[in-house]
Design an enzyme around this catalytic site. Structure first.
Site, PDB file in Angstrom:
ATOM      1  N   LEU A  31      10.000   8.608  -7.657  1.00  0.00           N
ATOM      2  CA  LEU A  31      11.382   8.423  -8.092  1.00  0.00           C
ATOM      3  C   LEU A  31      12.244   9.585  -7.588  1.00  0.00           C
ATOM      4  O   LEU A  31      13.408   9.399  -7.226  1.00  0.00           O
ATOM      5  CB  LEU A  31      11.449   8.328  -9.629  1.00  0.00           C
ATOM      6  CG  LEU A  31      12.804   7.958 -10.207  1.00  0.00           C
ATOM      7  CD1 LEU A  31      13.212   6.544  -9.801  1.00  0.00           C
ATOM      8  CD2 LEU A  31      12.817   8.074 -11.731  1.00  0.00           C
ATOM      9  N   LYS A  85      -1.262   5.418  -5.437  1.00  0.00           N
ATOM     10  CA  LYS A  85      -2.339   5.096  -6.392  1.00  0.00           C
ATOM     11  C   LYS A  85      -3.273   6.279  -6.610  1.00  0.00           C
ATOM     12  O   LYS A  85      -3.766   6.502  -7.706  1.00  0.00           O
ATOM     13  CB  LYS A  85      -3.161   3.899  -5.873  1.00  0.00           C
ATOM     14  CG  LYS A  85      -2.362   2.619  -5.758  1.00  0.00           C
ATOM     15  CD  LYS A  85      -3.171   1.505  -5.126  1.00  0.00           C
ATOM     16  CE  LYS A  85      -3.468   1.696  -3.666  1.00  0.00           C
ATOM     17  NZ  LYS A  85      -2.309   1.675  -2.766  1.00  0.00           N
ATOM     18  N   GLY A  87      -6.156   5.867   2.283  1.00  0.00           N
ATOM     19  CA  GLY A  87      -6.013   7.322   2.333  1.00  0.00           C
ATOM     20  C   GLY A  87      -5.348   7.736   1.036  1.00  0.00           C
ATOM     21  O   GLY A  87      -4.139   7.812   0.957  1.00  0.00           O
ATOM     22  N   HIS A  88      -6.165   7.923   0.010  1.00  0.00           N
ATOM     23  CA  HIS A  88      -5.610   8.223  -1.314  1.00  0.00           C
ATOM     24  C   HIS A  88      -5.393   9.726  -1.465  1.00  0.00           C
ATOM     25  O   HIS A  88      -6.336  10.503  -1.429  1.00  0.00           O
ATOM     26  CB  HIS A  88      -6.536   7.657  -2.405  1.00  0.00           C
ATOM     27  CG  HIS A  88      -6.529   6.160  -2.427  1.00  0.00           C
ATOM     28  ND1 HIS A  88      -7.325   5.389  -3.228  1.00  0.00           N
ATOM     29  CD2 HIS A  88      -5.774   5.280  -1.720  1.00  0.00           C
ATOM     30  CE1 HIS A  88      -7.054   4.107  -3.018  1.00  0.00           C
ATOM     31  NE2 HIS A  88      -6.122   4.019  -2.100  1.00  0.00           N
ATOM     32  N   GLN A 122      -5.040  -0.260  -0.684  1.00  0.00           N
ATOM     33  CA  GLN A 122      -3.965  -1.011  -0.024  1.00  0.00           C
ATOM     34  C   GLN A 122      -3.043  -1.583  -1.110  1.00  0.00           C
ATOM     35  O   GLN A 122      -2.922  -0.970  -2.148  1.00  0.00           O
ATOM     36  CB  GLN A 122      -4.513  -2.119   0.899  1.00  0.00           C
ATOM     37  CG  GLN A 122      -5.228  -1.591   2.138  1.00  0.00           C
ATOM     38  CD  GLN A 122      -6.666  -1.178   1.876  1.00  0.00           C
ATOM     39  OE1 GLN A 122      -7.422  -1.933   1.303  1.00  0.00           O
ATOM     40  NE2 GLN A 122      -7.046   0.006   2.303  1.00  0.00           N
ATOM     41  N   ARG A 134     -22.131 -13.810   8.000  1.00  0.00           N
ATOM     42  CA  ARG A 134     -23.506 -13.547   7.547  1.00  0.00           C
ATOM     43  C   ARG A 134     -24.310 -12.801   8.597  1.00  0.00           C
ATOM     44  O   ARG A 134     -25.491 -13.017   8.781  1.00  0.00           O
ATOM     45  CB  ARG A 134     -24.204 -14.860   7.127  1.00  0.00           C
ATOM     46  CG  ARG A 134     -23.560 -15.468   5.896  1.00  0.00           C
ATOM     47  CD  ARG A 134     -23.710 -16.927   5.823  1.00  0.00           C
ATOM     48  NE  ARG A 134     -22.975 -17.584   6.905  1.00  0.00           N
ATOM     49  CZ  ARG A 134     -22.971 -18.874   7.110  1.00  0.00           C
ATOM     50  NH1 ARG A 134     -23.664 -19.672   6.323  1.00  0.00           N
ATOM     51  NH2 ARG A 134     -22.280 -19.391   8.089  1.00  0.00           N
ATOM     52  N   THR A 136      -3.792   7.532   9.370  1.00  0.00           N
ATOM     53  CA  THR A 136      -3.525   7.497  10.808  1.00  0.00           C
ATOM     54  C   THR A 136      -2.375   8.411  11.225  1.00  0.00           C
ATOM     55  O   THR A 136      -2.170   8.616  12.424  1.00  0.00           O
ATOM     56  CB  THR A 136      -3.140   6.059  11.236  1.00  0.00           C
ATOM     57  OG1 THR A 136      -1.994   5.681  10.460  1.00  0.00           O
ATOM     58  CG2 THR A 136      -4.263   5.071  10.976  1.00  0.00           C
ATOM     59  N   GLY A 147       0.828  -1.203   0.000  1.00  0.00           N
ATOM     60  CA  GLY A 147       0.000   0.000   0.000  1.00  0.00           C
ATOM     61  C   GLY A 147       0.863   1.253   0.000  1.00  0.00           C
ATOM     62  O   GLY A 147       2.105   1.175   0.016  1.00  0.00           O
ATOM     63  N   ASP A 148       0.184   2.406  -0.062  1.00  0.00           N
ATOM     64  CA  ASP A 148       0.869   3.701  -0.056  1.00  0.00           C
ATOM     65  C   ASP A 148       1.846   3.855  -1.223  1.00  0.00           C
ATOM     66  O   ASP A 148       2.872   4.528  -1.105  1.00  0.00           O
ATOM     67  CB  ASP A 148       1.618   3.931   1.283  1.00  0.00           C
ATOM     68  CG  ASP A 148       0.693   3.733   2.468  1.00  0.00           C
ATOM     69  OD1 ASP A 148      -0.449   4.201   2.383  1.00  0.00           O
ATOM     70  OD2 ASP A 148       1.109   3.105   3.457  1.00  0.00           O
TER      71      ASP A 148
END
Ligand code: IMP
Length: 430
Positions: free
Chosen positions: A338, A23, A47-48, A230, A150, A307, A19-20
């Site tokens: 980069l 994206k 958290g995008h 993620q 369920r 967070t 993740g991170d």
């Protein structure tokens, strides 16, 4: 910005690490050329981050396409939705001039994260002695657990006549768990109902059969962007279990979390950060402990968008990335951040692992084995030049191009996008 891959009507963007990877920025960028942007798993744990003309937006539930006026954003059935957080998220976007509710669809089958899920998430972590996962505390695991047992409560339940009675019963049972298992005070059912009434007030018209909506979009040849959250190594099945999230972050999640058949995905773009980070606990073979790891964290601003936790940092791990490429059938790569490596004299790339004396290029599925591997590195020279204002591949320093070429060679797929800064314009399309 040049249109990326004009032949692909359905494109998937997903993370190839923990993740991170960045994206959000890429989905925002590609969103301009798409009619629909859809998420298929996860929830407010994501958290995008998107930066537009110096202004920062952090999206948790709402697909990053929302920042383009023309896109319809879909929250698929595979997601878990926190009514409290999503209302705040919508309010913040509206305050900044974006129209949200009229462009948002929420699957009637998406499960809701209710207040007791969040309490259980935090309390159960507190109970563990030495195997804390380090969750985001957003109630993700308990909400997905209720789905699998369920016993969940779905967005579409709010459209039924007797939902309040059924909700009171769920709160009653969960209050027993809160009190008897975790020693936590009970949740007030009337407060939960009040929250859900506010949710309905804003979003009842958005709750929809998103599977048939997506099918209609496919028939009408709309351009669809699928936004993963993620990363591959946090996948509940293929990640570093138990230090994972509770959903399928890999390509299969698209089919189960939106109702789109696998063969309808025309192109999968894997997002790979130029180095590796991980937030939360669990094995991380190329982690850089000590001063250099701290320096990388500061250079990359590596603090959790949800967070605020410091992220663990390390070298690029191509054994793990190869696993992600294979699992997801990644067609091409986007290398992000980069520019963070600009000042380094030399850079290391992990190309293999030593496992109890044996060298392997295969990512071990057993967590215990992964804990014991020793990364084998190749060292390449740094470029020692600021690259964040460059917009053409040809203008990149030779050493930066050599780094990208090496990644592409070792993974066997082309690099199509290079991100050299947080802004939309700081992007090189190959
Ligand atoms: P949960 O998804 O909150 O249950 O957390 C499970 C693990 O996934 C923890 O290690 C989290 O730090 C990690 N995690 C969850 N969401 C994200 C994310 O969006 N980026 C990076 N790590 C995440």
């Amino acid at each position: 910005m040049t249109v990326f891959n004009p032949d692909a009507r359905v494109q998937l963007v997903l993370g190839t690490q923990w993740g991170d990877e960045g994206k959000g920025k890429i989905v925002d960028l590609l969103g301009e050329q798409h009619d629909v942007v859809a998420r298929f798993q996860g929830g407010p744990n994501a958290g995008h981050t998107v930066q537009i003309e110096g202004e920062q937006f952090i999206l948790h539930h709402i697909p990053s396409g929302i920042l383009h006026d023309h896109t319809i954003c879909v929250i698929g059935n595979g997601m878990v939705v926190d009514p409290e957080t999503i209302l705040t998220e919508i309010e913040e976007l509206e305050d900044r001039g974006f129209e949200v509710c009229g462009r948002l669809l929420i699957s009637e089958n998406a499960h809701l994260i209710l207040p007791y899920h969040k309490i259980i998430d935090k309390a159960s972590e507190g109970f563990k002695e030495d195997a804390k996962i380090g969750t985001t505390g957003c109630g993700i695991g308990p909400a997905y657990a209720d789905k699998i047992r369920r016993e969940g409560f779905r967005a579409g339940d709010l459209l039924t006549r007797d939902w309040e009675a059924r909700l009171r019963e769920k709160v009653r049972i969960n209050n027993l768990v809160l009190e008897r298992v975790y020693g936590e005070p009970p949740v007030d059912a009337e407060d939960v109902i009040g929250l859900l009434l506010r949710f309905m007030d804003r979003l009842s018209a958005s709750i929809a059969d998103t599977m048939h909506y997506m099918q209609a979009c496919l028939r009408e040849k709309k351009r669809i962007l699928l936004e993963g959250a993620q990363g591959t190594l946090l996948d509940i099945d293929f990640g570093t279990y138990p230090f994972v999230t509770s959903s399928n972050t890999t390509i299969g999640g698209v089919s189960t979390g939106l109702g789109i058949a696998p063969q309808r995905i025309d192109h999968t773009l894997g997002i790979l950060k130029a180095y590796t980070t991980r937030v939360g606990n669990g094995p991380f073979p190329t982690e850089l402990a000590g001063d250099f790891g701290d320096r990388l964290r500061e250079m990359g601003g590596e603090y959790g968008a949800t967070t605020g936790r410091p992220r663990r940092c390390g070298w690029l791990d191509l054994v793990a990335a190869k696993y992600a490429v294979q699992l997801n059938g990644v067609d091409s790569l986007c290398i992000t951040k980069l520019d963070v490596l600009d000042t380094l004299d030399e850079i290391r790339i992990c190309t293999a692992y030593d496992v109890q004396g044996d060298r392997t290029g295969e990512f071990p599925v057993s967590g215990e084995k992964l804990e014991s591997v020793r990364p084998v590195y190749e060292t390449v020279p740094g470029w020692k030049t600021r690259i964040s204002s460059l917009t053409a591949y040809g203008d990149l320093p030779d050493a930066a191009r050599a780094y990208l070429d090496r990644i592409s060679d070792l993974l066997g797929i082309p690099v199509r996008i290079v991100s050299v800064g947080a802004g939309r314009e700081q992007t090189i399309i190959l």
